[in-house]
Design an enzyme around this catalytic site. Sequence first.
Site, PDB file in Angstrom:
ATOM      1  CE1 TYR A  74      -4.112   1.527  -0.285  1.00 34.74           C
ATOM      2  CE2 TYR A  74      -3.582   2.651   1.775  1.00 34.74           C
ATOM      3  CZ  TYR A  74      -4.394   2.500   0.656  1.00 34.74           C
ATOM      4  OH  TYR A  74      -5.473   3.317   0.494  1.00 34.74           O
ATOM      5  CE  LYS A 129     -20.297 -20.634 -15.171  1.00 31.91           C
ATOM      6  NZ  LYS A 129     -21.466 -20.180 -15.926  1.00 31.91           N
TER       7      LYS A 129
END
Length: 474
Positions: A74, A129
Amino acid sequence: MERFQQTEQHLQQLLESSDKNNVSMRLSSKDWAAWRRRLTRLWALRYHKIGRKGKLETAPTKQMGTKEDLSVAYSPGVAEPCLSIKKDEKYVFEYTAKSHLVGVITNGTAVLGLGNIGPLAAKPVMEGKAVLFKKFADVDAFDIELDEMDPDKLVNIVCAMEPTFGGINLEDIKSPECFYVEKECQRRMNIPVFHDDQHGTAIIAGAGLLNALELLRKPIDQVKVVVCGVGAAGFTCAVYFLSLGVLPENLLAVDADGVIYKGRKDLTPENYLNKVAVETEKRTLKEAVEGADAFLGLSAGNVLTGEMLLSMKPNPLVFACANPVPEIDPDYARSVRPDVIMATGRSDFPNQINNVCAFPYIFRGALDCHARAVNEEMKFAATKAIAGLVKYPALRRSTSNTEVSGTGQEQDESPVFGRDYIIPKPFDERLLVEVATAVVEAAIQTGVARTTDMDLHAYRKSLEDLAFGMQRAQ
């Protein structure tokens, strides 16, 4: 899961019991089916809430154990890849997850056999899925459920997510809106957009059709095909069969109102069904099936009768894909026509037409070459790769110290190409290697791949290693 399977096996044994004197311990097939449905429901609900709720989680792929790690993951270090991508967008594939991330997107208007249950109720399916992408092709996926019924607004939302994903898998959007949504997203976006309900089914059914016709030595331009059910999957299958070589005059499409023929009153100029309308005197499914070589059903259970099956040509092909009840029961079909070649959408019968044999690997290949689209050539390549697998025995690397051949592989016990094996099984690990490689090659040849200098031999080897690693991790 083990307890569930043991209970089911016990019920099956009771069903098959031959002890006629102990009538109270015997189950009818109806009773057993009811018990199985109840057990499945209870287990499915428990499965989804065990431990961390749902089926997905996110995990870091880089070390973050120190403050130094965090300073590059970060701020301030993360600014460097940001600036590189700002300077040249190609670096987004090098420095972010975009190159292996798919968005599984629905508005919940046509979910499996449940219909329009809405986006919230569709979430377990979309999570499932996403899990299949990871399980079969090591592709990461986020499920996105959108509360938007307006097709134009839905398109705008999907297109706005292009910076996030390397590809979009549209899922469970009702027809005819699904055709418009996919086409518009494909036109506006520079990443693959693929409505699996349409194309995944067509690719697998196409592979089954090609193999069955080869088995019977029937030229595809001479066979007569009936497609029953012309929603998203059925219509796309019909069009795809035409592209594979079935002649337009030899394909009859049938919906709830009968045969789709030119001049039918409901076929307004903008109706998508005009594309499969033909000149014919036939009006009913019974009339359409008579003399046909092949039947593809994506409609409703038990619409194909024994009488209809008897009226078909010798060695008929019947792909009865309605779930959970096929258009005709496979066992009954074989009792009526022992020469029939059957396929269904169910895992408990041979020749399952299962989209999982296609979509994970199509996206794997498309993402790996940073494709801008999934075009027809890539779909054809996938169909041919899938069809080819059933003609060769599977080879697998040894995971033990037993003797193997000089290649480090041993032959697995595989089914043989024939009436009960015209489509690969979903867990055939060769699908990853063959389909993804074929898709990449087609993408490069047709100019939709951003990465065109791939060493396909090295790429194939990397997929073999991936498949082997995934197998060992199971």
